[in-house]
Design a protein around this motif. Structure first.
Motif, short mmCIF file in Angstrom:
data_model
loop_
_atom_site.label_atom_id
_atom_site.label_comp_id
_atom_site.label_asym_id
_atom_site.label_seq_id
_atom_site.Cartn_x
_atom_site.Cartn_y
_atom_site.Cartn_z
N TRP A 237 1.14 -4.07 6.85
CA TRP A 237 0.58 -3.00 6.30
C TRP A 237 0.85 -2.16 5.15
O TRP A 237 0.50 -1.44 3.71
CB TRP A 237 -0.98 -2.62 7.03
N ILE A 238 2.14 -1.26 5.55
CA ILE A 238 2.56 -0.72 5.02
C ILE A 238 3.98 -0.54 3.78
O ILE A 238 3.52 -0.26 3.34
CB ILE A 238 3.51 0.30 6.43
N GLN A 239 4.72 -2.28 5.02
CA GLN A 239 4.69 -2.65 3.66
C GLN A 239 4.39 -2.67 2.48
O GLN A 239 4.63 -3.01 1.12
CB GLN A 239 5.63 -4.00 3.80
N LYS A 240 3.61 -3.58 2.62
CA LYS A 240 2.89 -3.93 1.07
C LYS A 240 1.45 -2.33 0.24
O LYS A 240 2.01 -2.69 -0.83
CB LYS A 240 1.14 -5.07 1.88
N ALA A 241 1.66 -1.47 1.20
CA ALA A 241 0.79 -0.21 0.98
C ALA A 241 1.88 0.28 -0.17
O ALA A 241 1.52 0.46 -0.90
CB ALA A 241 0.06 -0.16 2.00
N VAL A 242 3.27 0.19 0.23
CA VAL A 242 3.89 1.01 -1.03
C VAL A 242 4.51 -0.15 -1.51
O VAL A 242 4.40 1.12 -2.86
CB VAL A 242 5.10 1.14 0.94
N TYR A 243 4.72 -1.02 -2.03
CA TYR A 243 5.02 -1.62 -2.87
C TYR A 243 4.00 -2.14 -4.23
O TYR A 243 4.24 -1.77 -5.06
CB TYR A 243 5.13 -3.20 -2.48
N ASP A 244 2.46 -1.53 -3.19
CA ASP A 244 1.83 -1.98 -4.62
C ASP A 244 1.37 -0.54 -4.99
O ASP A 244 -0.01 0.15 -5.68
CB ASP A 244 -0.06 -2.58 -3.42
N GLY A 245 1.79 0.84 -4.29
CA GLY A 245 1.57 2.29 -4.74
C GLY A 245 0.68 2.64 -4.30
O GLY A 245 -0.63 3.77 -4.04
N ARG A 246 0.05 2.04 -2.97
CA ARG A 246 -1.46 2.24 -2.28
C ARG A 246 -0.64 3.16 -0.76
O ARG A 246 -1.11 2.83 -0.35
CB ARG A 246 -2.25 0.91 -1.80
N TYR A 247 0.07 4.32 -0.83
CA TYR A 247 -0.26 5.24 -0.24
C TYR A 247 0.47 6.60 -0.99
O TYR A 247 -0.22 6.64 -2.25
CB TYR A 247 1.54 4.87 0.19
N HIS A 248 0.31 7.48 -0.13
CA HIS A 248 0.44 8.61 -0.63
C HIS A 248 1.10 9.82 0.42
O HIS A 248 1.57 9.10 0.69
CB HIS A 248 -0.70 9.99 0.24
N VAL A 249 2.22 10.47 -0.60
CA VAL A 249 3.54 11.35 0.89
C VAL A 249 3.46 12.85 1.02
O VAL A 249 2.24 13.49 -0.10
CB VAL A 249 4.30 11.44 -0.68
N SER A 250 3.10 12.53 2.41
CA SER A 250 2.72 14.93 2.15
C SER A 250 4.03 15.14 1.83
O SER A 250 4.43 15.74 1.35
CB SER A 250 2.80 14.80 4.33
N ILE A 251 3.52 16.54 2.04
CA ILE A 251 4.67 17.58 1.24
C ILE A 251 5.78 17.69 2.63
O ILE A 251 6.68 17.70 1.81
CB ILE A 251 3.49 18.83 1.68
N HIS A 252 5.46 18.18 3.90
CA HIS A 252 5.92 17.75 4.52
C HIS A 252 7.54 16.21 5.03
O HIS A 252 8.46 16.93 4.35
CB HIS A 252 5.67 17.48 6.31
N PHE A 253 7.09 14.97 4.54
CA PHE A 253 8.24 14.15 3.85
C PHE A 253 8.65 14.50 2.89
O PHE A 253 9.77 14.31 2.34
CB PHE A 253 6.89 12.80 3.56
N ARG A 254 8.69 15.58 2.01
CA ARG A 254 9.26 15.53 0.05
C ARG A 254 10.07 16.55 0.50
O ARG A 254 10.97 15.82 0.61
CB ARG A 254 8.13 16.22 -0.54
N ASP A 255 9.65 17.15 1.64
CA ASP A 255 11.08 18.53 2.00
C ASP A 255 12.29 17.41 2.98
O ASP A 255 13.22 17.79 2.94
CB ASP A 255 9.99 19.56 2.94
#
Lengths: 161, 108
Positions: B13-31
């Motif tokens: 699920w996660i691999q496909k979502a990231v490849y297809d751009g169907r993901y979001h990035v939390s503010i904490h993740f960017r930090d």
């Protein structure tokens, strides 16, 4: 509705300026980009589609740029191709240390290796369907290395004579 | 609708979502990208090649399920552990990249 870590809600908005450096590994700022902003902490973030699209666009621009690749750009292209320094070195018939030197700015990439690296990057873009094969050919035809043409030939003639 | 229930389903699920751009990035993740000195390409690569996916005890904020993905960076020099929530949004399979773990501190 997407939620922020702080408990607020992330709402779609146009961000006049967004520091993309953390995502690209190269100092970069996006302007007027579609993003998300928390209604409580006002933190901002991006959608995955925007991140992936921006990274692809950067890869194309860097591969096509007329200037010699900087150390950051060389590293960026290698990472986009998902190659280790060793794997890239083997493809380019150089030592891994040579690639490492380019990437940390200890030495400048030669015009010939610059050309090869950008060719590999363009081939990767074609393989991933990001650009058409025709675009690759056009780019490679238009690409000029910054090799100084007057150096080499007179010396060679002198030695032969 | 909850998220995936097994590690195998979650990883796919996660691999496909990231490849297809169907993901979001939390503010904490960017930090965390900054503080852990990990680039986005390394995080995406870790998700692409990962074979280890395990549940982790975080309260899902989007009604999905939370997973920890363990792999390594592109240079194969350091471990990259990504914390994600897999969930449905408008009937589409999406994921939120929540955090980057410190493998040394979080190793159990």
């Amino acid at each position: 509705m997407l939620k922020c870590d702080c408990g607020g809600r992330l709402r779609k908005t146009v961000l006049s300026q967004y520091d993309f450096t953390a995502f690209a590994g190269i100092s970069s700022t996006l302007r007027n980009v579609q993003g998300l902003q928390c209604d409580v902490c006002h933190g901002t973030t991006l959608d995955g589609m925007v991140i992936n699209g921006t990274l692809r666009a950067m890869e194309i621009e860097i591969a096509k740029q007329p200037e010699r690749l900087s150390h950051e750009h060389a590293r960026f292209l290698r990472q986009r191709m998902r190659l280790t320094q060793q794997a890239l070195a083997e493809r380019m018939s150089v030592a891994r240390e040579t690639v490492a030197d380019w990437e940390r700015g200890a030495s400048t990439i030669s015009p010939q290796h610059d050309y090869i690296l950008r060719s590999l990057a363009m081939a990767h873009l074609v393989e991933t369907g990001t650009v058409q094969k025709e675009d690759l050919l056009d780019t490679m035809r238009e690409t000029r290395t910054s090799f100084p043409r007057k150096v080499g030939l007179p010396i060679l003639i002198g030695k032969v004579a | 609708m909850p998220g995936p229930k097994t590690p195998v389903a979650a990883l796919e699920w996660i691999q496909k979502a990231v490849y297809d751009g169907r993901y979001h990035v939390s503010i904490h993740f960017r930090d965390m990208l900054y503080s852990r000195k990990i680039e986005m390409e390394d995080a995406c690569h870790a998700i692409e090649v990962a074979t280890v996916c395990e549940p982790y005890d975080r309260d899902p904020v989007h009604g999905g399920t939370c997973w920890r993905i363990k792999a390594h960076d592109i240079g194969e020099t350091k471990e990259v552990w990504v914390g994600c929530e897999a969930f449905y949004e408008s009937k589409k399979r999406k994921c939120m990249l929540c955090t980057l773990f410190d493998p040394n501190a979080d190793r159990r």
